[in-house]
Design an enzyme around this catalytic site. Structure first.
Site, short mmCIF file in Angstrom:
data_model
loop_
_atom_site.label_atom_id
_atom_site.label_comp_id
_atom_site.label_asym_id
_atom_site.label_seq_id
_atom_site.Cartn_x
_atom_site.Cartn_y
_atom_site.Cartn_z
N SER A 174 -30.24 16.97 2.31
CA SER A 174 -28.82 16.82 2.65
C SER A 174 -28.50 17.75 3.81
O SER A 174 -29.28 18.63 4.17
CB SER A 174 -27.94 17.16 1.44
OG SER A 174 -28.09 18.53 1.10
N HIS A 175 -27.33 17.57 4.38
CA HIS A 175 -26.93 18.40 5.53
C HIS A 175 -26.98 19.88 5.17
O HIS A 175 -27.52 20.70 5.93
CB HIS A 175 -25.53 18.02 6.00
CG HIS A 175 -25.02 18.87 7.12
ND1 HIS A 175 -24.24 19.98 6.90
CD2 HIS A 175 -25.21 18.80 8.46
CE1 HIS A 175 -23.96 20.55 8.06
NE2 HIS A 175 -24.53 19.85 9.02
#
Length: 544
Positions: A500-501
């Site tokens: 994920s970011h």
């Protein structure tokens, strides 16, 4: 209750939908309540775009279906209906040749498809048009949204297959049980998010080198900085540089996926706050980045030393090199598609809103974001005052923002396939809280251990709470949050997996991070003292 139109029934989640499919609220990318007009564009684009993209890539998935409930976007994942092993082989045979050219595929699409369309949207804003012409342009944008999300998935999905191939080869050749350790060999890759942060840091350095500029940034509220800069010769020169920065990097907003939020280029206060954040501590982007690259190279040498000589090792070296070349793809595609498409769309749609103000349809340009797509087309065809509808929708939107919505709807499938790609991006662990021993777990996204003071950040409006060394606790992060990673001591999220970011950026900034806990923002409060163990994926709370 107002009767729904046919278009609205298509995009709003109903009881039959809940009976037929299992719906999950995407709290990694779309944790916030969305406006009716954005939902009108995003839902068909995602639903139809993934159907085309997944067929083109021969994915073992049929499509992602998306629907709206309580202002949130829910997603159902539909598997391929045919012979699954054959489909997987077909997919692997198709995407393998794409590994060396992933970044080029994105940049080709940007050059030949996205940038020309964005320039067209910009041109529309300065052209005189009738309402009927505006209607046709809105329909053009609606059609482009679907094409954009088809390309989005055709561009990003091969990277997931590349990651899994790299993990499998790493585990086989090193006998290491944790395949995700391979991502330590992929940190320190320049991308559009890091590039944006570097340019922000350069602006902050410029401020630090000037007593006049630093005095303005430290002596006035963010909202007054521009007016104060405009009164000084040095300040006006700085504003010229700031505008040049915004011309390139200003097409993003706090939530990215939305039309309602002001973009940086409209309101530079968000950027000014980020520059102020860089002033809080001694930070050298170039030095830190060079150290991350060096650490990556050292980790790669350690990894290669564990592998036996032969074809397998050479295959890993090649896969790793291709991965390095493509690793910025996640942040880069977000810059050019996820963020820039709604930002450019917002600015064009505000121009349409101005036309409807002149036609006495709405009271303010941004009122149109509270109409559904079909309603917008209707008032462009036959102008009629819709102030009551707008006011009701605004109230509903505010209520939706405050709602605690169900994470899922429907019945989970009896057999949930083990999908490492979904786990890496979305995080699928169930909450794991030990109240007696005061700890909870998630995914070990970025190594290291750190003890500090919690600050729970619900959105960009809370950024000012963060002080140097705080522990950032949030539901998820998006690229506009990245500047916080140079200030905080650790990051803990409710949502997401190691790709994920938040997980990816934490590794880039060497900040200990535990992601996908599901419970961090519920268990922790501002001022709590916690120890974040990013190596083992555990957060210890209570007195240390």
């Amino acid at each position: 209750m107002t009767q729904l139109t046919e278009f609205q029934r298509e995009i709003i989640l109903n009881e039959e939908d809940k009976q037929n499919y299992f719906w999950v609220q995407d709290d990694v990318h779309l944790a916030h309540a969305v406006s009716p007009l954005f939902a009108s564009f995003q839902i068909p684009a995602m639903t139809n775009g993934t159907k085309t993209a997944f067929e083109n890539l021969k994915m073992p998935l049929r499509q992602f279906m998306m629907k709206l409930a309580d202002g949130r976007l829910y997603q159902a994942t539909l598997p391929h209906e045919g012979d699954m092993p054959s489909r997987i082989r077909e997919h692997q045979e198709l995407v393998g040749p794409l590994f060396p050219i992933q970044k080029q595929r994105l940049m080709d699409s940007v050059e030949h498809i996205f940038s020309p369309f964005y320039r067209q949207l910009d041109a529309y804003r300065s052209q005189t048009a009738t309402l009927d012409e505006a209607k046709q342009r809105v329909k053009e944008l609606f059609a482009f949204y679907e094409k954009a999300w088809q390309l989005h998935f055709e561009i990003v999905m091969p990277r997931s297959g590349h990651s899994m191939a790299l993990e499998e080869l790493y585990t086989r050749l090193t006998n290491e049980p944790d395949a995700t350790a391979v991502y330590e060999c992929l940190s320190g890759v320049m991308n559009k998010t890091l590039e944006t942060d570097r340019e922000l840091w350069k602006l902050a350095v410029q401020v630090k080198q000037s007593a006049v500029l630093e005095g303005i940034f430290t002596g006035f509220p963010t909202e007054e900085i521009v007016s104060q800069l405009d009164q000084q010769e040095e300040g006006r020169a700085f504003l010229t540089g700031l505008r040049a920065f915004l011309d390139v990097y200003g097409y993003r907003s706090p939530n990215s996926h939305e039309f309602l939020d002001e973009t940086w280029i409209e309101n530079p206060n968000q950027v000014l706050y980020m520059i102020s954040a860089y002033l809080q501590k001694e930070y050298d982007f170039e030095k830190e980045y060079a150290q991350i690259v060096q650490k990556r190279e050292e980790k790669l040498l350690e990894t290669l030393a564990k592998m036996p000589e032969g074809e397998g090792k050479q295959a890993f070296i090649q896969l790793h090199q291709w991965a390095l070349e493509a690793w910025g793809l996640d942040e880069d595609h977000h810059f050019y598609i996820d963020a820039m498409l709604p930002a450019k769309s917002r600015l064009f749609l505000l121009r349409v809103g101005e036309m409807l103000v002149d036609a006495n349809v709405v009271e303010a340009p941004n009122d149109i974001f509270f109409l559904y797509y079909d309603e917008l087309l209707d008032v462009l065809s036959e102008p009629a005052l819709v102030s009551q509808t707008i006011e009701r929708r605004k109230q509903e939107h505010e209520q939706n923002k405050q709602k605690s919505v169900p994470p899922v709807y429907g019945t989970p499938p009896e057999e949930v396939p083990d999908d490492p790609i979904l786990e890496r991006v979305f995080g699928i662990k169930t909450p794991d809280v030990n109240e007696q021993e005061k700890h909870f777990s998630g995914y070990a996204a970025s190594q290291g251990q750190y003890t500090g003071v919690v600050k729970v950040v619900r959105g960009p409006e809370d950024f000012s709470k963060i002080q140097t060394g705080d522990v950032l606790v949030c539901k998820t992060t998006t690229p506009p949050w990245t500047v916080l990673f140079s200030v905080v001591g650790a990051v803990v999220t409710d949502a997401g997996g190691i790709l994920s970011h938040a997980g990816t950026v934490a590794r880039e900034y060497r900040v200990p991070s535990v992601v996908g806990t599901k419970v961090a923002t519920s268990v922790l409060r501002d001022g709590d003292i916690v120890t974040v163990d990013g190596t083992n994926g555990v957060v210890h709370f209570g007195k240390q």
